[in-house]
Design a protein around this motif. Structure first.
Motif, PDB file in Angstrom:
ATOM      1  N   SER A  41       0.857  -1.185   0.000  1.00 32.30           N
ATOM      2  CA  SER A  41       0.000   0.000   0.000  1.00 32.30           C
ATOM      3  C   SER A  41       0.892   1.232   0.000  1.00 32.30           C
TER       4      SER A  41
ATOM      5  N   GLU B 297      -6.156   1.357   0.690  1.00 34.49           N
ATOM      6  CA  GLU B 297      -6.352  -0.042   0.379  1.00 34.49           C
ATOM      7  C   GLU B 297      -5.026  -0.747   0.202  1.00 34.49           C
TER       8      GLU B 297
ATOM      9  N   GLN C  70     -12.786  -1.547   5.861  1.00 36.18           N
ATOM     10  CA  GLN C  70     -12.679  -1.934   4.454  1.00 36.18           C
ATOM     11  C   GLN C  70     -13.312  -3.294   4.224  1.00 36.18           C
ATOM     12  N   TRP C  71     -13.766  -3.498   3.004  1.00 35.72           N
ATOM     13  CA  TRP C  71     -14.254  -4.806   2.557  1.00 35.72           C
ATOM     14  C   TRP C  71     -13.461  -5.237   1.322  1.00 35.72           C
ATOM     15  N   TYR C  72     -13.118  -6.523   1.308  1.00 32.28           N
ATOM     16  CA  TYR C  72     -12.370  -7.129   0.212  1.00 32.28           C
ATOM     17  C   TYR C  72     -13.118  -8.355  -0.289  1.00 32.28           C
TER      18      TYR C  72
ATOM     19  N   PHE D 157      -9.590  -5.248  -3.048  1.00 25.56           N
ATOM     20  CA  PHE D 157     -10.304  -4.182  -2.351  1.00 25.56           C
ATOM     21  C   PHE D 157     -11.609  -3.864  -3.061  1.00 25.56           C
TER      22      PHE D 157
ATOM     23  N   LEU E   9     -14.245   1.216   1.035  1.00 31.59           N
ATOM     24  CA  LEU E   9     -13.792   1.740   2.316  1.00 31.59           C
ATOM     25  C   LEU E   9     -14.874   2.682   2.829  1.00 31.59           C
TER      26      LEU E   9
END
Lengths: 116, 110
Positions: free
Chosen positions: A95, A104, B34-36, B46, B49
């Protein structure tokens, strides 16, 4: 632009042998992570680098695992000697860095290690 | 200790329905969540967010909510498709280290 590149994709070794994984992060990314992922589990952090400095390495089993990130770019994770329980997927991610917090993470495809 | 908990059981839904996945956390004070998405044999990717001052965030068919009082985030996929079948991971920063939940496997059947 290429994403995070890891090699090899697969590795089968006998127990007690050494093994090394290589990671090339996205250009310009200061933060580099190594994660371990077991089947059906989420990634578990092993070590985080900020440039060439290793931080957050409390989860790295230092008796057999070592890592380096020379010149703050590529990184290598080594296991010596490998044990049967080390069989897992080893993921590298990068990152932008702590100067851009909470951004991210970009992951490589991982190296699947099988210890027999 | 810090924990990120996601439904361990797989979620099976029919195509066209809305999938809702849950992420609960303890001993975090996140400013962001966050979500992945992770497909078999691949690294996580990713998706979204959401900041602590945002109650809801949308991206196409995805919607995420973030309730810092309940210490919970909900991840919704509307009009689900078989191509949405994957494992979805919730992630939080502890300091500057990104930590993940175990993930929830979603299967969307035609």
């Amino acid at each position: 632009e290429a994403g995070v590149v890891q090699s090899p994709r697969y590795k089968i070794i006998e127990k007690k042998q050494p093994v090394a994984f290589w990671c090339n992060p996205i250009s310009g990314h200061n933060t580099l992570y190594w994660y371990l992922q077991n089947l059906g589990q989420g990634p578990e952090l092993l070590i985080r680098y900020e440039n060439e400095e290793a931080v957050d390495d409390s989860q790295l089993p230092k008796d057999r695992f070592s890592a380096e990130r020379l010149k703050g770019v590529d990184s290598t994770l080594k296991i010596q000697p490998a044990e049967l329980g080390d069989s897992a997927v080893y993921l590298c991610a990068s990152s932008l860095g702590i100067g851009v917090p909470n951004t991210e993470a970009f992951f490589g495809q991982g190296t699947r290690l099988t210890v027999v | 200790s810090q924990k990120i908990e996601q439904n361990s059981e797989a979620l099976n839904i029919q195509e066209g329905k809305t999938a809702t996945l849950t992420c609960n956390y303890t001993n975090y004070s996140p400013a962001y969540l966050q979500w992945y998405r992770q497909d078999p044999g691949r690294g996580p990717v990713f998706l979204l967010l959401i900041r602590e001052n945002e109650k809801e965030k949308r991206k196409e068919r995805l919607k995420v909510t973030f309730d810092t009082t309940l210490k919970q985030s909900l991840f919704h996929i509307t009009a689900s498709q078989p191509a949405d079948s994957a494992t979805y991971l919730c992630a939080l920063y502890s300091g500057y280290a990104l930590n993940f939940g175990k993930g929830t496997s979603l299967l969307v059947t035609p």
